[in-house]
Scaffold this motif. Structure first.
Motif, PDB file in Angstrom:
ATOM      1  N   TRP A 153       0.684  -1.232   0.066  1.00  0.00           N
ATOM      2  CA  TRP A 153       0.058   0.463  -0.424  1.00  0.00           C
ATOM      3  C   TRP A 153       1.012   1.503   0.145  1.00  0.00           C
ATOM      4  O   TRP A 153       1.556   1.215   0.833  1.00  0.00           O
ATOM      5  CB  TRP A 153      -1.126  -0.469   1.188  1.00  0.00           C
ATOM      6  N   VAL A 154       0.539   1.695  -1.025  1.00  0.00           N
ATOM      7  CA  VAL A 154       1.382   3.034  -1.375  1.00  0.00           C
ATOM      8  C   VAL A 154       1.082   4.631  -0.717  1.00  0.00           C
ATOM      9  O   VAL A 154       1.516   5.291  -0.050  1.00  0.00           O
ATOM     10  CB  VAL A 154       2.007   3.801  -2.390  1.00  0.00           C
ATOM     11  N   GLU A 175      -0.843   0.975   8.134  1.00  0.00           N
ATOM     12  CA  GLU A 175      -2.052   0.414   8.297  1.00  0.00           C
ATOM     13  C   GLU A 175      -3.264   1.160   8.915  1.00  0.00           C
ATOM     14  O   GLU A 175      -4.491   0.735   8.425  1.00  0.00           O
ATOM     15  CB  GLU A 175      -2.013  -1.270   8.446  1.00  0.00           C
ATOM     16  N   ASP A 176      -2.930   1.356  10.006  1.00  0.00           N
ATOM     17  CA  ASP A 176      -4.384   2.133  11.069  1.00  0.00           C
ATOM     18  C   ASP A 176      -5.355   2.904  10.844  1.00  0.00           C
ATOM     19  O   ASP A 176      -6.420   3.202  11.051  1.00  0.00           O
ATOM     20  CB  ASP A 176      -4.086   1.962  12.828  1.00  0.00           C
ATOM     21  N   ARG A 177      -4.039   3.911   9.357  1.00  0.00           N
ATOM     22  CA  ARG A 177      -5.787   4.943   9.041  1.00  0.00           C
ATOM     23  C   ARG A 177      -6.207   4.587   8.205  1.00  0.00           C
ATOM     24  O   ARG A 177      -7.518   5.568   7.525  1.00  0.00           O
ATOM     25  CB  ARG A 177      -4.589   6.040   8.503  1.00  0.00           C
ATOM     26  N   PHE A 178      -6.240   2.746   7.774  1.00  0.00           N
ATOM     27  CA  PHE A 178      -7.466   2.735   7.303  1.00  0.00           C
ATOM     28  C   PHE A 178      -8.977   2.614   7.766  1.00  0.00           C
ATOM     29  O   PHE A 178      -8.736   0.411   7.814  1.00  0.00           O
ATOM     30  CB  PHE A 178      -7.368   1.394   5.906  1.00  0.00           C
ATOM     31  N   ILE A 179      -9.361   3.401   7.788  1.00  0.00           N
ATOM     32  CA  ILE A 179     -10.914   2.218   8.508  1.00  0.00           C
ATOM     33  C   ILE A 179     -12.321   2.659   7.691  1.00  0.00           C
ATOM     34  O   ILE A 179     -12.912   3.859   7.158  1.00  0.00           O
ATOM     35  CB  ILE A 179     -10.637   3.720   9.622  1.00  0.00           C
ATOM     36  N   LEU A 180     -12.381   2.061   7.536  1.00  0.00           N
ATOM     37  CA  LEU A 180     -14.182   1.687   6.519  1.00  0.00           C
ATOM     38  C   LEU A 180     -15.356   2.087   7.859  1.00  0.00           C
ATOM     39  O   LEU A 180     -15.409   1.350   8.994  1.00  0.00           O
ATOM     40  CB  LEU A 180     -14.230   0.927   5.658  1.00  0.00           C
TER      41      LEU A 180
END
Lengths: 88, 88
Positions: B28-29, B83-88
Motif C-alpha cells: 500500500w502506497v 495500516e490503522d489509517r484505513f478505517i471503514l
C-alpha cells in the motif's frame, strides 16, 4: 518523460485547485489519477505549483516517471471520466 | 514486472474487499494506490479476483505495468499510510 500522478487531497477547496493545476499539465485518467508526457522542466514547474497548494500533513501525492516505451502495459476498468463528472 | 494499481471504488463494502485483495499481492502506497513486483501469472490472478468484486459501471481501476529498472523516478508527498489509517 511519461508521468503518472495520483493524489489524495483531504480538503475540497485544495482538491479543486490541485485538479485544475494538474489539468494544465496532464490529462485526466480517473478520479484521482492524471497522466501525460512532460519535460523535466515542466514536471518541476508542476511540482512547484502543487507544493504551494497542498498541506503535506493531510494530503498525499505520488508521481511516477518513466520512459513511455518502458510502460509494458496499462489495464483500465470502469467508466471513462468525462469532464462533467467532476463536480465539487 | 513492476505494478502500480490505482482504484476508485464507489461502494464501501466493495472498497474494503478490493483493498484486502490488493494487500495480498501488492503493498500500500497511498489511500487508493498499491505497488509491487508481480509475475504475469500473479497479476492475472489479481485481475481475476478484482473482476469478481468490482462493479464496472461504478468502479474504476487502472493498472500500469513496467519493468522495475525502467521506472525513472518516484516522488511522494504527504504522510505515510499506516495500516490503522484505513478505517471503514
Amino acid at each position: 518523460m511519461r508521468v503518472v500522478l495520483v493524489y489524495d487531497i483531504a480538503d475540497e477547496r485544495r482538491l479543486l485547485i490541485v485538479h485544475k493545476v494538474c489539468k494544465r499539465y496532464l490529462y485526466w485518467v480517473q478520479n484521482s489519477v492524471f497522466e501525460g508526457e512532460l519535460t523535466k522542466g515542466k514536471l518541476n514547474q508542476l511540482i512547484r505549483e502543487l507544493e504551494e497548494v497542498i498541506d503535506s500533513e493531510e494530503d498525499s501525492i505520488v508521481i511516477y516517471t518513466f520512459k513511455e516505451k518502458n510502460l509494458t502495459g496499462k489495464i483500465q476498468y470502469g467508466p471513462d471520466v468525462p469532464e462533467d463528472r467532476f463536480i465539487l
